[in-house]
Design a protein around this motif. Structure first.
Motif, mmCIF file in Angstrom:
data_model
loop_
_atom_site.group_PDB
_atom_site.id
_atom_site.type_symbol
_atom_site.label_atom_id
_atom_site.label_comp_id
_atom_site.label_asym_id
_atom_site.label_seq_id
_atom_site.Cartn_x
_atom_site.Cartn_y
_atom_site.Cartn_z
ATOM 1 N N PHE A 15 35.031 42.235 31.573
ATOM 2 C CA PHE A 15 35.682 40.927 31.647
ATOM 3 C C PHE A 15 36.406 40.782 32.978
ATOM 4 O O PHE A 15 37.072 41.716 33.437
ATOM 5 C CB PHE A 15 36.653 40.761 30.479
ATOM 6 N N PRO A 16 36.284 39.625 33.618
ATOM 7 C CA PRO A 16 36.910 39.449 34.939
ATOM 8 C C PRO A 16 38.431 39.514 34.838
ATOM 9 O O PRO A 16 39.024 39.187 33.814
ATOM 10 C CB PRO A 16 36.430 38.056 35.367
ATOM 11 N N GLY A 17 39.040 39.961 35.933
ATOM 12 C CA GLY A 17 40.499 39.987 35.983
ATOM 13 C C GLY A 17 41.133 41.238 35.439
ATOM 14 O O GLY A 17 42.346 41.413 35.548
ATOM 15 N N ASP A 18 40.331 42.136 34.844
ATOM 16 C CA ASP A 18 40.918 43.371 34.337
ATOM 17 C C ASP A 18 41.339 44.246 35.516
ATOM 18 O O ASP A 18 40.544 44.493 36.421
ATOM 19 C CB ASP A 18 39.904 44.125 33.462
ATOM 20 N N PRO A 19 42.585 44.737 35.525
ATOM 21 C CA PRO A 19 43.050 45.510 36.679
ATOM 22 C C PRO A 19 42.293 46.809 36.903
ATOM 23 O O PRO A 19 42.349 47.379 37.997
ATOM 24 C CB PRO A 19 44.522 45.790 36.350
ATOM 25 N N HIS A 20 41.560 47.279 35.892
ATOM 26 C CA HIS A 20 40.861 48.550 36.038
ATOM 27 C C HIS A 20 39.357 48.386 36.221
ATOM 28 O O HIS A 20 38.625 49.373 36.149
ATOM 29 C CB HIS A 20 41.181 49.459 34.855
ATOM 30 N N ASN A 21 38.904 47.156 36.473
ATOM 31 C CA ASN A 21 37.505 46.996 36.862
ATOM 32 C C ASN A 21 37.207 47.718 38.174
ATOM 33 O O ASN A 21 36.090 48.172 38.409
ATOM 34 C CB ASN A 21 37.164 45.513 37.021
ATOM 35 N N GLU A 22 38.214 47.831 39.039
ATOM 36 C CA GLU A 22 38.018 48.441 40.351
ATOM 37 C C GLU A 22 38.226 49.950 40.349
ATOM 38 O O GLU A 22 37.780 50.629 41.275
ATOM 39 C CB GLU A 22 38.964 47.795 41.367
ATOM 40 N N ASP A 23 38.938 50.474 39.335
ATOM 41 C CA ASP A 23 39.207 51.919 39.335
ATOM 42 C C ASP A 23 39.030 52.516 37.944
ATOM 43 O O ASP A 23 39.800 53.369 37.519
ATOM 44 C CB ASP A 23 40.612 52.207 39.890
ATOM 45 N N ASP A 24 37.985 52.079 37.268
ATOM 46 C CA ASP A 24 37.631 52.608 35.951
ATOM 47 C C ASP A 24 37.550 54.126 35.994
ATOM 48 O O ASP A 24 36.878 54.693 36.851
ATOM 49 C CB ASP A 24 36.281 51.992 35.543
ATOM 50 N N ILE A 25 38.220 54.806 35.064
ATOM 51 C CA ILE A 25 38.212 56.270 35.034
ATOM 52 C C ILE A 25 36.790 56.814 34.892
ATOM 53 O O ILE A 25 36.468 57.891 35.382
ATOM 54 C CB ILE A 25 39.111 56.818 33.889
ATOM 55 N N ALA A 26 35.902 56.035 34.247
ATOM 56 C CA ALA A 26 34.516 56.468 34.061
ATOM 57 C C ALA A 26 33.593 55.997 35.177
ATOM 58 O O ALA A 26 32.396 56.313 35.168
ATOM 59 C CB ALA A 26 33.975 55.976 32.717
ATOM 60 N N ASP A 27 34.115 55.213 36.121
ATOM 61 C CA ASP A 27 33.325 54.742 37.264
ATOM 62 C C ASP A 27 32.032 54.071 36.812
ATOM 63 O O ASP A 27 30.964 54.276 37.403
ATOM 64 C CB ASP A 27 33.019 55.912 38.207
ATOM 65 N N ALA A 28 32.129 53.258 35.755
ATOM 66 C CA ALA A 28 30.921 52.691 35.143
ATOM 67 C C ALA A 28 30.760 51.189 35.374
ATOM 68 O O ALA A 28 29.760 50.611 34.956
ATOM 69 C CB ALA A 28 30.936 52.958 33.629
ATOM 70 N N VAL A 29 31.718 50.553 36.041
ATOM 71 C CA VAL A 29 31.648 49.105 36.243
ATOM 72 C C VAL A 29 30.737 48.785 37.425
ATOM 73 O O VAL A 29 30.826 49.406 38.488
ATOM 74 C CB VAL A 29 33.054 48.524 36.501
ATOM 75 N N LYS A 30 29.849 47.824 37.213
ATOM 76 C CA LYS A 30 29.005 47.297 38.281
ATOM 77 C C LYS A 30 29.202 45.783 38.333
ATOM 78 O O LYS A 30 29.410 45.150 37.284
ATOM 79 C CB LYS A 30 27.533 47.620 38.013
ATOM 80 N N PRO A 31 29.151 45.168 39.517
ATOM 81 C CA PRO A 31 29.371 43.716 39.603
ATOM 82 C C PRO A 31 28.462 42.918 38.669
ATOM 83 O O PRO A 31 28.874 41.894 38.118
ATOM 84 C CB PRO A 31 29.086 43.403 41.075
ATOM 85 N N GLU A 32 27.226 43.396 38.503
ATOM 86 C CA GLU A 32 26.256 42.665 37.673
ATOM 87 C C GLU A 32 26.621 42.684 36.196
ATOM 88 O O GLU A 32 26.022 41.951 35.400
ATOM 89 C CB GLU A 32 24.865 43.267 37.845
ATOM 90 N N LEU A 33 27.565 43.532 35.811
ATOM 91 C CA LEU A 33 27.924 43.679 34.398
ATOM 92 C C LEU A 33 29.212 42.934 34.035
ATOM 93 O O LEU A 33 29.657 43.015 32.892
ATOM 94 C CB LEU A 33 28.079 45.166 34.055
ATOM 95 N N VAL A 34 29.793 42.222 34.979
ATOM 96 C CA VAL A 34 31.029 41.477 34.711
ATOM 97 C C VAL A 34 30.669 40.089 34.183
ATOM 98 O O VAL A 34 29.895 39.343 34.802
ATOM 99 C CB VAL A 34 31.895 41.373 35.972
ATOM 100 N N LEU A 35 31.220 39.757 33.040
ATOM 101 C CA LEU A 35 30.921 38.508 32.350
ATOM 102 C C LEU A 35 31.636 37.322 32.993
ATOM 103 O O LEU A 35 32.512 37.491 33.847
ATOM 104 C CB LEU A 35 31.324 38.622 30.878
ATOM 105 N N ASP A 36 31.288 36.134 32.527
ATOM 106 C CA ASP A 36 31.951 34.894 32.957
ATOM 107 C C ASP A 36 32.364 34.113 31.709
ATOM 108 O O ASP A 36 31.758 33.098 31.350
ATOM 109 C CB ASP A 36 30.998 34.061 33.820
ATOM 110 N N PRO A 37 33.399 34.588 31.004
ATOM 111 C CA PRO A 37 33.788 33.938 29.746
ATOM 112 C C PRO A 37 34.391 32.555 29.986
ATOM 113 O O PRO A 37 35.084 32.325 30.976
ATOM 114 C CB PRO A 37 34.826 34.903 29.165
ATOM 115 N N LYS A 38 34.111 31.647 29.063
ATOM 116 C CA LYS A 38 34.631 30.286 29.132
ATOM 117 C C LYS A 38 35.608 30.062 27.981
ATOM 118 O O LYS A 38 35.258 30.247 26.814
ATOM 119 C CB LYS A 38 33.493 29.265 29.046
ATOM 120 N N GLN A 39 36.826 29.662 28.324
ATOM 121 C CA GLN A 39 37.834 29.391 27.304
ATOM 122 C C GLN A 39 37.458 28.133 26.534
ATOM 123 O O GLN A 39 37.074 27.117 27.127
ATOM 124 C CB GLN A 39 39.201 29.213 27.952
ATOM 125 N N GLN A 40 37.560 28.187 25.195
ATOM 126 C CA GLN A 40 37.237 27.049 24.345
ATOM 127 C C GLN A 40 38.514 26.376 23.841
ATOM 128 O O GLN A 40 39.606 26.956 23.872
ATOM 129 C CB GLN A 40 36.383 27.513 23.163
#
Length: 285
Positions: free
Chosen positions: A243-268
């Motif tokens: 999910f975008p905006g998570d402070p640990h997307n950039e320093d995930d302990i598992a180093d598993a985040v890739k830009p292509e895997l970040v969602l674009d959620p829409k608030q309803q």
């Protein structure tokens, strides 16, 4: 991850033991490599050992440090945390190498908390407790092949609850909570109703936690949903979606985040979120 569920405490040792037991139950690792020639084993084993030897020589590792390492390695096994250690710090590189040929969706690590044979979802809704906390999430998307052909595949989904706990690995949670299998229709369309998971720390009261503390690292994983997506004649895709905006997307302990895997959620308007994330699978070669 330590908290209370029905007066029982979720500990790293208990979670690690569950992960080890699950791996031994669900995997047949030796069968897949039974025909690997001795030359391959020799090459890999010698390179790993030589890398360790070079580190010792380069950094003048002392006997005190060596014995501390030996004690820690023994404790990792006693805590049942080898699946956690390997999946957090090693698996992402294995995954990169194993899937570098793909033209469809990017994947990432499976992690230690997958359980096979999750039941089919009822009314496209993942099993959850009546008082399950978390923001409702609706996901409507498609599965196609790389040439655009719709695939009547399936999506296995699992994720932590709003406190960072996984069913079957922490006490007091219903067996299949936040775990289910969803099926696409003939046009490749599928729909999922679940909750948005929260970020969490990997277990820190066991051996992996000791490494994290000694090295001055953090233990956080960003909020994510795990999926396995499959269809006949196509390669299995294993991924985590973030999910975008998570402070640990950039320093995930598992180093598993890739830009292509970040969602674009829409608030309803009702406070829920909606996502659209399609899957493109590679044909089996």
């Amino acid at each position: 991850m330590t908290t209370t569920h029905d007066t029982q405490v979720a500990t790293a040792a208990a979670s690690g033991a569950n992960a080890t037991d699950r791996f031994q139950t669900d995997k047949s690792p030796y069968e897949a490599v039974k025909d690997v020639p001795p030359e391959r084993v020799n090459e890999l084993a010698r390179e790993v050992l030589e890398s360790i030897h070079n580190t010792i020589r380069t950094h003048k590792v002392t006997y005190a440090e060596y014995n501390a390492l030996k004690a820690w390695l023994i404790q990792v096994g006693q805590d049942g945390e080898w699946p956690l250690f390997l999946d957090v710090w090693i698996e992402h590189v294995v995954e990169d190498v194993a899937t570098e040929h793909r033209k469809g969706n990017k994947g990432t690590i499976e992690g230690p908390y997958y359980v096979p044979n999750a039941p089919d979802a009822v009314d496209n809704t993942i099993p959850m407790r009546d008082d399950e906390s978390g923001t409702p999430l609706t996901w409507k998307s498609t599965i196609t092949s790389v040439d655009g052909t719709p695939l009547q595949g399936k999506v296995e989904l699992w994720h932590a609850d709003n406190e960072g706990f996984y069913s079957q690995f922490a006490p007091g949670i219903p067996e299949w909570n936040l775990r289910a299998t969803f099926h696409a229709d003939e046009q490749g369309n599928f729909e999922i109703h679940t909750i948005q998971p929260a970020p969490y720390q990997i277990p820190t009261d066991g051996s992996c936690g000791k490494l994290i503390a000694a090295a001055g690292w953090h233990a956080w994983r960003p909020a994510h949903m795990h999926v396995k997506v499959s269809a006949p004649g196509h390669e299995l895709l294993t991924a985590q979606l973030y999910f975008p905006g998570d402070p640990h997307n950039e320093d995930d302990i598992a180093d598993a985040v890739k830009p292509e895997l970040v969602l674009d959620p829409k608030q309803q308007d009702d406070g829920s979120v909606a996502i659209n994330y399609n899957f493109v699978l590679d044909p089996q070669s």
